[in-house]
Design a protein around this motif. Structure first.
Motif, PDB file in Angstrom:
ATOM      1  N   UNK A   1       9.457  12.253   2.109  1.00  0.00           N
ATOM      2  CA  UNK A   1       8.532  13.062   2.916  1.00  0.00           C
ATOM      3  C   UNK A   1       7.087  12.991   2.413  1.00  0.00           C
ATOM      4  N   UNK A   2       6.897  12.623   1.148  1.00  0.00           N
ATOM      5  CA  UNK A   2       5.542  12.648   0.585  1.00  0.00           C
ATOM      6  C   UNK A   2       4.747  11.357   0.817  1.00  0.00           C
ATOM      7  N   UNK A   3       5.413  10.215   0.644  1.00  0.00           N
ATOM      8  CA  UNK A   3       4.705   8.933   0.753  1.00  0.00           C
ATOM      9  C   UNK A   3       5.494   7.948   1.590  1.00  0.00           C
ATOM     10  N   UNK A   4       4.773   7.055   2.287  1.00  0.00           N
ATOM     11  CA  UNK A   4       5.442   5.889   2.851  1.00  0.00           C
ATOM     12  C   UNK A   4       4.800   4.638   2.273  1.00  0.00           C
ATOM     13  N   UNK A   5       5.485   3.498   2.436  1.00  0.00           N
ATOM     14  CA  UNK A   5       5.006   2.260   1.822  1.00  0.00           C
ATOM     15  C   UNK A   5       4.838   1.188   2.888  1.00  0.00           C
ATOM     16  N   UNK A   6       3.756   0.416   2.778  1.00  0.00           N
ATOM     17  CA  UNK A   6       3.391  -0.565   3.787  1.00  0.00           C
ATOM     18  C   UNK A   6       3.180  -1.888   3.067  1.00  0.00           C
TER      19      UNK A   6
ATOM     20  N   UNK B   1      11.670   0.848  -3.382  1.00  0.00           N
ATOM     21  CA  UNK B   1      11.492   1.057  -1.945  1.00  0.00           C
ATOM     22  C   UNK B   1      12.613   1.851  -1.265  1.00  0.00           C
ATOM     23  N   UNK B   2      13.797   1.914  -1.886  1.00  0.00           N
ATOM     24  CA  UNK B   2      14.929   2.458  -1.123  1.00  0.00           C
ATOM     25  C   UNK B   2      14.788   3.945  -0.803  1.00  0.00           C
ATOM     26  N   UNK B   3      13.964   4.676  -1.564  1.00  0.00           N
ATOM     27  CA  UNK B   3      13.803   6.102  -1.272  1.00  0.00           C
ATOM     28  C   UNK B   3      12.622   6.395  -0.344  1.00  0.00           C
ATOM     29  N   UNK B   4      12.031   5.338   0.210  1.00  0.00           N
ATOM     30  CA  UNK B   4      10.828   5.514   1.053  1.00  0.00           C
ATOM     31  C   UNK B   4      11.031   4.901   2.429  1.00  0.00           C
ATOM     32  N   UNK B   5      10.248   5.357   3.389  1.00  0.00           N
ATOM     33  CA  UNK B   5      10.132   4.627   4.644  1.00  0.00           C
ATOM     34  C   UNK B   5       9.133   3.516   4.412  1.00  0.00           C
ATOM     35  N   UNK B   6       9.605   2.286   4.557  1.00  0.00           N
ATOM     36  CA  UNK B   6       8.785   1.120   4.228  1.00  0.00           C
ATOM     37  C   UNK B   6       8.646   0.237   5.448  1.00  0.00           C
ATOM     38  N   UNK B   7       7.425  -0.205   5.732  1.00  0.00           N
ATOM     39  CA  UNK B   7       7.234  -1.190   6.792  1.00  0.00           C
ATOM     40  C   UNK B   7       6.822  -2.510   6.160  1.00  0.00           C
ATOM     41  N   UNK B   8       7.288  -3.603   6.738  1.00  0.00           N
ATOM     42  CA  UNK B   8       6.933  -4.937   6.243  1.00  0.00           C
ATOM     43  C   UNK B   8       6.302  -5.707   7.394  1.00  0.00           C
ATOM     44  N   UNK B   9       5.069  -6.178   7.190  1.00  0.00           N
ATOM     45  CA  UNK B   9       4.404  -6.986   8.208  1.00  0.00           C
ATOM     46  C   UNK B   9       4.179  -8.365   7.645  1.00  0.00           C
TER      47      UNK B   9
ATOM     48  N   UNK C   1       0.838  -1.198   0.000  1.00  0.00           N
ATOM     49  CA  UNK C   1       0.000   0.000   0.000  1.00  0.00           C
ATOM     50  C   UNK C   1       0.873   1.248   0.000  1.00  0.00           C
ATOM     51  N   UNK C   2       0.520   2.196  -0.841  1.00  0.00           N
ATOM     52  CA  UNK C   2       1.162   3.501  -0.877  1.00  0.00           C
ATOM     53  C   UNK C   2       0.329   4.432  -0.011  1.00  0.00           C
ATOM     54  N   UNK C   3       0.995   5.175   0.885  1.00  0.00           N
ATOM     55  CA  UNK C   3       0.257   6.000   1.848  1.00  0.00           C
ATOM     56  C   UNK C   3       0.838   7.409   1.872  1.00  0.00           C
ATOM     57  N   UNK C   4       0.009   8.432   1.593  1.00  0.00           N
ATOM     58  CA  UNK C   4       0.520   9.803   1.676  1.00  0.00           C
ATOM     59  C   UNK C   4       0.842  10.138   3.139  1.00  0.00           C
ATOM     60  N   UNK C   5       1.902  10.893   3.360  1.00  0.00           N
ATOM     61  CA  UNK C   5       2.281  11.288   4.719  1.00  0.00           C
ATOM     62  C   UNK C   5       1.403  12.489   5.121  1.00  0.00           C
ATOM     63  N   UNK C   6       0.573  12.324   6.169  1.00  0.00           N
ATOM     64  CA  UNK C   6      -0.407  13.380   6.518  1.00  0.00           C
ATOM     65  C   UNK C   6       0.232  14.742   6.747  1.00  0.00           C
ATOM     66  N   UNK C   7       1.411  14.769   7.375  1.00  0.00           N
ATOM     67  CA  UNK C   7       2.056  16.066   7.640  1.00  0.00           C
ATOM     68  C   UNK C   7       2.379  16.783   6.327  1.00  0.00           C
ATOM     69  N   UNK C   8       2.767  16.027   5.318  1.00  0.00           N
ATOM     70  CA  UNK C   8       3.095  16.633   4.021  1.00  0.00           C
ATOM     71  C   UNK C   8       1.823  17.174   3.359  1.00  0.00           C
ATOM     72  N   UNK C   9       0.745  16.393   3.416  1.00  0.00           N
ATOM     73  CA  UNK C   9      -0.516  16.840   2.823  1.00  0.00           C
ATOM     74  C   UNK C   9      -0.987  18.123   3.507  1.00  0.00           C
ATOM     75  N   UNK C  10      -0.916  18.149   4.843  1.00  0.00           N
ATOM     76  CA  UNK C  10      -1.364  19.337   5.582  1.00  0.00           C
ATOM     77  C   UNK C  10      -0.545  20.565   5.193  1.00  0.00           C
TER      78      UNK C  10
ATOM     79  N   UNK D   1      15.570  -7.286   1.846  1.00  0.00           N
ATOM     80  CA  UNK D   1      15.507  -7.277   0.372  1.00  0.00           C
ATOM     81  C   UNK D   1      14.420  -6.315  -0.121  1.00  0.00           C
ATOM     82  N   UNK D   2      13.308  -6.265   0.612  1.00  0.00           N
ATOM     83  CA  UNK D   2      12.222  -5.369   0.199  1.00  0.00           C
ATOM     84  C   UNK D   2      12.604  -3.912   0.439  1.00  0.00           C
ATOM     85  N   UNK D   3      12.926  -3.554   1.694  1.00  0.00           N
ATOM     86  CA  UNK D   3      13.093  -2.127   2.016  1.00  0.00           C
ATOM     87  C   UNK D   3      14.287  -1.511   1.282  1.00  0.00           C
ATOM     88  N   UNK D   4      15.255  -2.351   0.844  1.00  0.00           N
ATOM     89  CA  UNK D   4      16.417  -1.809   0.143  1.00  0.00           C
ATOM     90  C   UNK D   4      16.316  -1.865  -1.371  1.00  0.00           C
TER      91      UNK D   4
END
Lengths: 335, 335
Positions: free
Chosen positions: B204-209, B234-242, B181-190, B226-229
């Motif tokens: 700063x604009x999007x994070x990835x889940x 993915x390497x330019x984003x903050x990515x979480x893997x569950x 999932x691509x998720x806009x960062x609320x602070x950036x939108x505000x 392997x995913x987050x890098x």
């Protein structure tokens, strides 16, 4: 036409008819668009008394307008929908391409017919009812319904200063001055955004907030009752009235912010809700409306060059015609 | 053309080319539009194996398409931008009016040229890159810049399921299944909504889940690294893997929600900031995209009837052409 646009044609020359808040906004907007130029400001006042923003902008009397015909590509009419545009737009469309911001919703079909007859006869292109509502909001209502036919459309206005309601407040006996803000009710907006298509009464959608300066010796309670009970304007809304000083009115309420939302929510299948929202937050309502008129003046100039005569509305204008960029540039940079 | 539209002409007959999620969405969208009808579904699979939503909808093999030419007003192409549309759209535009959703941004000028040559030769009307991005978002980027030339445009995507990034996750060794999932960062939108025109980095604009099902015996930490890098993805984003079970993946992540925002903020004068926002919240990305394609198929049919041949994009289509209603109805009801 594409070829002309790629070759960077000379600037579109705009005649500004009327110089109140909207006319000043048009002058400011043209300064932000290098492909547009001001041919002149035309006024019914004494031209010598007018102070344009740009020192070198020529100011002429309205009676000289026809003599400048050869130097004007499009007129932007900045008069009012009640007293000016109903006669001005048809009269001028006989001779000039033009854009107006006629916003008396119920009278738009009649205005369209009058302007269309004049523009067809004069082989001009005249676009009426530009601005944000009618205008950008109208586009979003039409497109929203076309994309989601199984749905509902909601328009919210505000938070913003309503000219008509402020005038109504100022006509109440005992009122020395005042303004009225229209405010969407957040709970209603949230419910609409959730896609459940609520039925909302007038009172549930907007509330009204008045800031009033009393005349010396006026009865505050009587003024408040006269405002909140005023038929059509306030009686169907929850209205608050706050009394302030003339100094506070001048200091805190001189700007003309406005805005609002058009939300279309609909289903593409039983389980899939889709929500489209178009939102404006405007520090200055007249300056933004002016910017819309100027972009549509660019489109009108092009439509006239392409032989598309008669009366048009924003619903007849392809997005590419609003931009100073060529079709190829737009495809490359924006698609 | 207006006269034809006022007289309620026969339905626009649509041929659906390809029957995956998008093709099914087109079939569902046509059912919501009384002025549209399905001429047939055309597939490269065995027609007998296909199960359309409507029991009476005819299904044909792709190789029979040309034989149905006389029964089809517009084709809606529902193939992919990588393997199908680059050859299908030019080939079919030689014979049919069509709409496609070609979305490889960098290749749009080349695709346009190929389709335009075929459509000009065949005197057809072919609209490429319809949908919401490219498509509705493109319109809002173009119009936003035209209305507020002194400004900045921001596009945020999500919250939504990204097909490309989900595919990338599933290609990582040790991964049995997963979604992103691509998720806009609320602070950036505000910050963008406030009109201050911030400079924002990709991070700063999007994070990835990511939600990932591991293969038996796979090393969770190695998969996560392997995913987050992963370069570009993915390497330019903050990515979480569950890590989740195959059952959870099927139960909780089967839908295809998406959406996003286009925000234009600009100044009409030093003291006046203006903000325009266009927002989509979609329960089903393919069903909404399909609804957009169907509305543009209506416009394509009308543009062809008016002799406007060649390749078009959403930037060339006036809003009124998207609606089933007549120009007079639209002026009366929506302006």
């Amino acid at each position: 036409m594409d070829q002309n646009r790629d070759a960077h044609p000379p600037a579109t020359r705009i005649g500004i008819v009327g110089y109140g808040n909207l006319g000043r906004g048009v002058e400011a907007a043209i300064a932000k668009n290098p492909d547009m130029a001001i041919a002149g400001i035309f006024t019914r006042r004494d031209p010598a008394q007018l102070q344009p923003l740009g020192a070198s902008v020529p100011v002429h009397g309205m009676d000289s307008l026809l003599r400048h015909k050869g130097a004007i590509d499009v007129l932007v009419l900045c008069g009012g929908s009640k007293d000016d545009l109903p006669w001005q737009s048809p009269e001028l469309a006989a001779h000039f391409n033009l854009v107006d911001s006629f916003d008396t919703h119920a009278r738009i079909p009649g205005h369209f017919a009058a302007v269309d007859a004049a523009a067809q006869a004069g082989q001009t292109t005249a676009l009426i009812s530009a601005g944000w509502d009618p205008g950008l909001f109208s586009i979003n209502r039409v497109v929203g319904e076309a994309l989601l036919p199984d749905g509902a459309t909601y328009t919210f206005w505000g938070k913003g200063l309503s000219q008509g309601h402020s005038d109504a407040v100022r006509r109440v006996p005992g009122v020395a001055g005042g303004v009225q803000y229209t405010i969407p009710v957040p709970e209603a907006v949230d419910k609409v955004r959730s896609g459940v298509r609520p039925e909302l009464s007038t009172r549930e959608k907007h509330r009204r907030e008045c800031f009033v300066v009393l005349q010396d010796g006026a009865d505050a309670d009587a003024v408040r009752r006269a405002i909140v009970g005023m038929p059509h304007y306030f009686d169907q809304y929850d209205t608050t009235v706050q009394f302030i000083s003339a100094e506070e009115l001048a200091r805190d309420h001189g700007a003309m912010p406005h805005g609002g939302f058009v939300i279309r929510s609909g289903n593409t299948s039983a389980s899939s809700k889709q929500v489209i929202e178009y939102r404006l937050q405007l520090d200055s309502n007249p300056e933004f409306t002016a910017s819309v008129l100027v972009a549509y003046a660019r489109a009108v100039h092009r439509m006239h060059a392409a032989g598309q005569f008669g009366c048009k509305t924003v619903l007849d204008v392809a997005p590419a015609l609003l931009s100073a960029k060529s079709a190829a540039e737009l495809r490359e940079q924006f698609l």
